[in-house]
Scaffold this active site. Structure first.
Site, mmCIF file in Angstrom:
data_model
loop_
_atom_site.group_PDB
_atom_site.id
_atom_site.type_symbol
_atom_site.label_atom_id
_atom_site.label_comp_id
_atom_site.label_asym_id
_atom_site.label_seq_id
_atom_site.Cartn_x
_atom_site.Cartn_y
_atom_site.Cartn_z
ATOM 1 N N ARG A 1 10.232 -1.111 -4.681
ATOM 2 C CA ARG A 1 9.042 -1.193 -5.548
ATOM 3 C C ARG A 1 8.947 0.128 -6.317
ATOM 4 O O ARG A 1 9.059 1.198 -5.724
ATOM 5 C CB ARG A 1 7.772 -1.443 -4.724
ATOM 6 N N GLY B 1 0.862 -1.179 0.000
ATOM 7 C CA GLY B 1 0.000 0.000 0.000
ATOM 8 C C GLY B 1 0.900 1.231 0.000
ATOM 9 O O GLY B 1 1.842 1.314 0.810
ATOM 10 N N ALA B 2 0.614 2.169 -0.910
ATOM 11 C CA ALA B 2 1.554 3.266 -1.155
ATOM 12 C C ALA B 2 1.978 4.044 0.106
ATOM 13 O O ALA B 2 3.180 4.166 0.389
ATOM 14 C CB ALA B 2 0.977 4.195 -2.218
ATOM 15 N N ASP C 1 -1.567 4.617 -6.289
ATOM 16 C CA ASP C 1 -0.129 4.488 -6.031
ATOM 17 C C ASP C 1 0.653 5.681 -6.552
ATOM 18 O O ASP C 1 1.732 6.004 -6.051
ATOM 19 C CB ASP C 1 0.414 3.198 -6.642
ATOM 20 N N ASN D 1 -3.008 2.490 -10.129
ATOM 21 C CA ASN D 1 -3.450 1.748 -8.933
ATOM 22 C C ASN D 1 -3.423 0.262 -9.261
ATOM 23 O O ASN D 1 -3.058 -0.130 -10.397
ATOM 24 C CB ASN D 1 -4.855 2.208 -8.515
HETATM 25 O O1 MRU Z 1 0.578 -4.086 -4.499
HETATM 26 P P1 MRU Z 1 -0.026 -3.301 -3.379
HETATM 27 O O2 MRU Z 1 -0.862 -4.139 -2.463
HETATM 28 O O3 MRU Z 1 1.010 -2.493 -2.644
HETATM 29 O O4 MRU Z 1 -0.995 -2.286 -4.088
HETATM 30 C C1 MRU Z 1 -1.720 -1.390 -3.294
HETATM 31 C C2 MRU Z 1 -2.683 -0.573 -4.054
HETATM 32 O O5 MRU Z 1 -2.770 -0.642 -5.252
HETATM 33 C C3 MRU Z 1 -3.485 0.423 -3.259
HETATM 34 O O6 MRU Z 1 -4.738 0.622 -3.830
HETATM 35 C C4 MRU Z 1 -2.731 1.768 -3.242
HETATM 36 O O7 MRU Z 1 -1.415 1.590 -2.816
HETATM 37 C C5 MRU Z 1 -3.397 2.752 -2.361
HETATM 38 S S1 MRU Z 1 -3.190 2.363 -0.666
HETATM 39 C C6 MRU Z 1 -3.918 3.556 0.257
#
Ligand code: MRU
Length: 356
Positions: free
Chosen positions: A98, A56-57, A245, A255
């Site tokens: 990432r 999650g970002a 993201d 996203n």
């Molecule tokens: O691969 P992830 O689980 O890190 O991806 C997360 C997402 O795509 C979320 O929607 C995004 O980071 C927003 S979190 C508030």
């Protein structure tokens, strides 16, 4: 033992921090096991981000900021220049974990800037960096709560909201972005239920969003990703809210893979599609979505569900982890300072003006 925690901590804790290092709730194990991993070095933090112990970002950004502090604590430098060069190298290492979520490099840069602004001979230097990391965390929770209040006003008094991936407390410093909007609406007395896309292949929706919403008492129904369009067509969805993201200067939104399909289906069915994200996710230096680096992950995540192989041996699998939703599909971008609308070139820039 001293704990380094923000004063406005949420009730779900993906990240904890004390004198011995960082504790991350291992999101690979949810919802089956609630287990924390102890990390003591910046290299361990980089691996944890890469392996999605934390994801999650905004949560990645906060974790990286703490990783910078863990790295700084161990630097032995001959001079100010040497210290900053070593810290910068740690930052570069963390940034590589990432590529898509801009919050990661944003948080690393903030720690670097604080180090550059400090008197490096001061014994309080580590304390200052720790303070900066804690501010990033605390500000994120506060931003989510404000975003929640602004976004809640856009949701109906009664209805079903579809969300994709997990943009909740687990993905942030606490409270959540998209799930923060849903939580705020629920707390304001709106009768909201949630449809959570399961979000293949990593199952952030089925595992994490469902776990989190159950914890806070919001009714949630998990659906296969492929069911979203049909539910929309049947009139069962009032609004879609997702996180992001990285948001480019023109309002294109990167996203979790599958978000684009949700946005197109929402538009086709005349359902509002909202993106909730803090300003730390907006990257005005990236002009359009085309310039956003998209992470491709190990095809194993597609081939397998847990230990079980789903595909025949010898076939290939592709695993793009994110997609880009063009701005034209986005009804509004809900941030902590305002709800931005098209034309996004103008409205996003305005969010960063002094005094906003
Ligand atoms: O691969 P992830 O689980 O890190 O991806 C997360 C997402 O795509 C979320 O929607 C995004 O980071 C927003 S979190 C508030």
């Amino acid at each position: 033992m001293p704990e380094y925690l923000p004063s406005n901590l949420d009730l779900i804790h993906p990240i904890l921090w004390d004198e011995k290092g960082l504790l991350l709730l291992d999101q690979r194990l949810l919802p089956w096991k609630e287990k924390y991993l102890r990390l003591r070095s910046w290299q361990e933090v980089r691996e944890a981000i890469r392996e999605m112990v934390v994801r999650g970002a905004p949560a990645i950004g906060i974790t990286a900021a703490i990783g910078m502090v863990l790295g700084a604590e161990k630097i032995r430098a001959r001079s100010r220049k040497d210290f900053l060069a070593k810290l910068r190298r740690i930052g570069e290492g963390l940034k590589k974990a990432r590529p898509t979520a801009v919050n990661l490099s944003w948080a690393v840069e903030r720690i670097l800037k604080r180090a550059e602004d400090e008197d490096l001979s001061s014994p309080d230097l580590i304390e200052a960096l720790r303070e900066e990391a804690l501010s990033i965390w605390e500000e994120d929770i506060a931003a989510n709560r404000r975003m929640g209040r602004l976004g809640a006003a856009l949701l109906p008094d009664k209805g079903a909201v579809l969300t994709h991936c997990n943009a909740g407390a687990l993905a942030t410093g606490g409270y959540g972005t998209a799930l923060g909007v849903i939580r705020a609406a629920f707390e304001a007395g709106k009768e909201i239920e949630v449809f959570a896309d399961e979000t293949r292949p990593w199952l952030q929706g089925a595992r994490l969003t469902a776990w989190e919403l159950k914890k806070v008492g919001i009714p949630v129904t998990v659906i296969p990703d492929v069911a979203a369009g049909s539910l929309m067509r049947q009139g069962k969805i009032s609004a879609c809210v997702v996180g992001a993201d990285r948001i480019a200067a023109n309002g294109d939104v990167a996203n979790k893979i599958g978000t684009y399909s949700v946005a197109v289906l929402a538009r086709e069915n005349k359902i509002p599609f909202y993106v909730a994200a803090p300003r730390s996710t907006i990257d005005l230096s990236t002009p359009t979505g085309e310039a956003i680096p998209i992470e491709w992950r190990d095809p194993k995540e597609v081939h397998y569900c847990g230990e079980k192989r789903l595909t025949p041996k010898g076939v290939s699998a592709a695993n793009p982890a994110f997609d880009v939703t063009p701005a034209v599909y986005v009804q509004s971008i809900i941030t902590e300072v305002a709800v931005a609308k098209a034309p996004y070139e103008k409205s996003l820039k305005a969010l960063f003006k002094e005094g906003v």
